[in-house]
Design a protein around this motif. Structure first.
Motif, PDB file in Angstrom:
ATOM      1  N   UNK A   1       7.907   4.310  -8.556  1.00 33.58           N
ATOM      2  CA  UNK A   1       8.679   3.291  -9.249  1.00 33.58           C
ATOM      3  C   UNK A   1       9.325   2.308  -8.273  1.00 33.58           C
ATOM      4  N   UNK A   2       9.844   2.801  -7.161  1.00 37.65           N
ATOM      5  CA  UNK A   2      10.440   1.918  -6.156  1.00 37.65           C
ATOM      6  C   UNK A   2       9.417   0.914  -5.627  1.00 37.65           C
TER       7      UNK A   2
ATOM      8  N   UNK B   1       0.857  -1.181   0.000  1.00 32.82           N
ATOM      9  CA  UNK B   1       0.000   0.000   0.000  1.00 32.82           C
ATOM     10  C   UNK B   1       0.894   1.232   0.000  1.00 32.82           C
ATOM     11  N   UNK B   2       0.910   1.910  -1.130  1.00 34.09           N
ATOM     12  CA  UNK B   2       1.685   3.148  -1.222  1.00 34.09           C
ATOM     13  C   UNK B   2       0.695   4.300  -1.262  1.00 34.09           C
TER      14      UNK B   2
ATOM     15  N   UNK C   1       5.877   8.995  -1.134  1.00 34.38           N
ATOM     16  CA  UNK C   1       4.932   7.986  -0.649  1.00 34.38           C
ATOM     17  C   UNK C   1       5.343   7.353   0.673  1.00 34.38           C
ATOM     18  N   UNK C   2       4.326   7.058   1.467  1.00 36.93           N
ATOM     19  CA  UNK C   2       4.455   6.134   2.586  1.00 36.93           C
ATOM     20  C   UNK C   2       4.197   4.765   1.966  1.00 36.93           C
ATOM     21  N   UNK C   3       4.984   3.768   2.303  1.00 34.57           N
ATOM     22  CA  UNK C   3       4.824   2.441   1.720  1.00 34.57           C
ATOM     23  C   UNK C   3       4.710   1.424   2.837  1.00 34.57           C
TER      24      UNK C   3
ATOM     25  N   UNK D   1       6.614  -0.603   7.495  1.00 34.81           N
ATOM     26  CA  UNK D   1       6.353   0.748   6.989  1.00 34.81           C
ATOM     27  C   UNK D   1       7.660   1.435   6.630  1.00 34.81           C
ATOM     28  N   UNK D   2       7.668   2.067   5.466  1.00 34.80           N
ATOM     29  CA  UNK D   2       8.812   2.888   5.078  1.00 34.80           C
ATOM     30  C   UNK D   2       8.285   4.202   4.519  1.00 34.80           C
TER      31      UNK D   2
END
Length: 112
Positions: A99-100, A58-59, A80-82, A92-93
């Motif tokens: 793209x990442x 989930x981005x 983005x939070x990913x 969570x990152x």
């Protein structure tokens, strides 16, 4: 926004219903706080009940519009939070580009 959340949920549920039982399904949502609600609540349990394993990505950018997503896609901005959920564990990152996140897995389904 409720329609969008409902549409995403129906789309993902359909993917689960028509998948081969016992498969690994990889789903990435690109959205805002509504994508969090649509993809992270109950979807994992539904897949598990069907005998499937689900990898959820989930981005999101809180309050993000489709125009803002387009701008991020063009500029490769790391906005983005990913959140990635594998075997029920959330990681969570922050500061990820679209793209990442897309390259992180060989996603079966990507929803906007």
């Amino acid at each position: 926004m409720k329609r969008t959340r409902c549409f995403i949920t129906i789309l993902l549920l359909s993917a689960l219903v028509f998948s081969v039982q016992g498969s690994v399904i990889k789903v990435l949502a690109v959205g805002n706080s509504f994508s969090e609600n649509a993809i992270e609540q109950n979807l994992y349990q539904l897949a598990e009940a069907n005998g499937d394993t689900l990898i959820i990505g989930n981005m999101f950018i809180p309050g993000c519009t489709i125009n803002r997503h387009w701008e991020c896609a063009q500029s490769e901005e790391a906005a983005y939070q990913y959140r990635k959920i594998v075997n029920g564990k959330k990681v969570n990152t922050s500061n990820k580009s679209m793209l990442e996140c897309i390259r992180d897995e060989a996603w079966d389904y990507i929803s906007f």
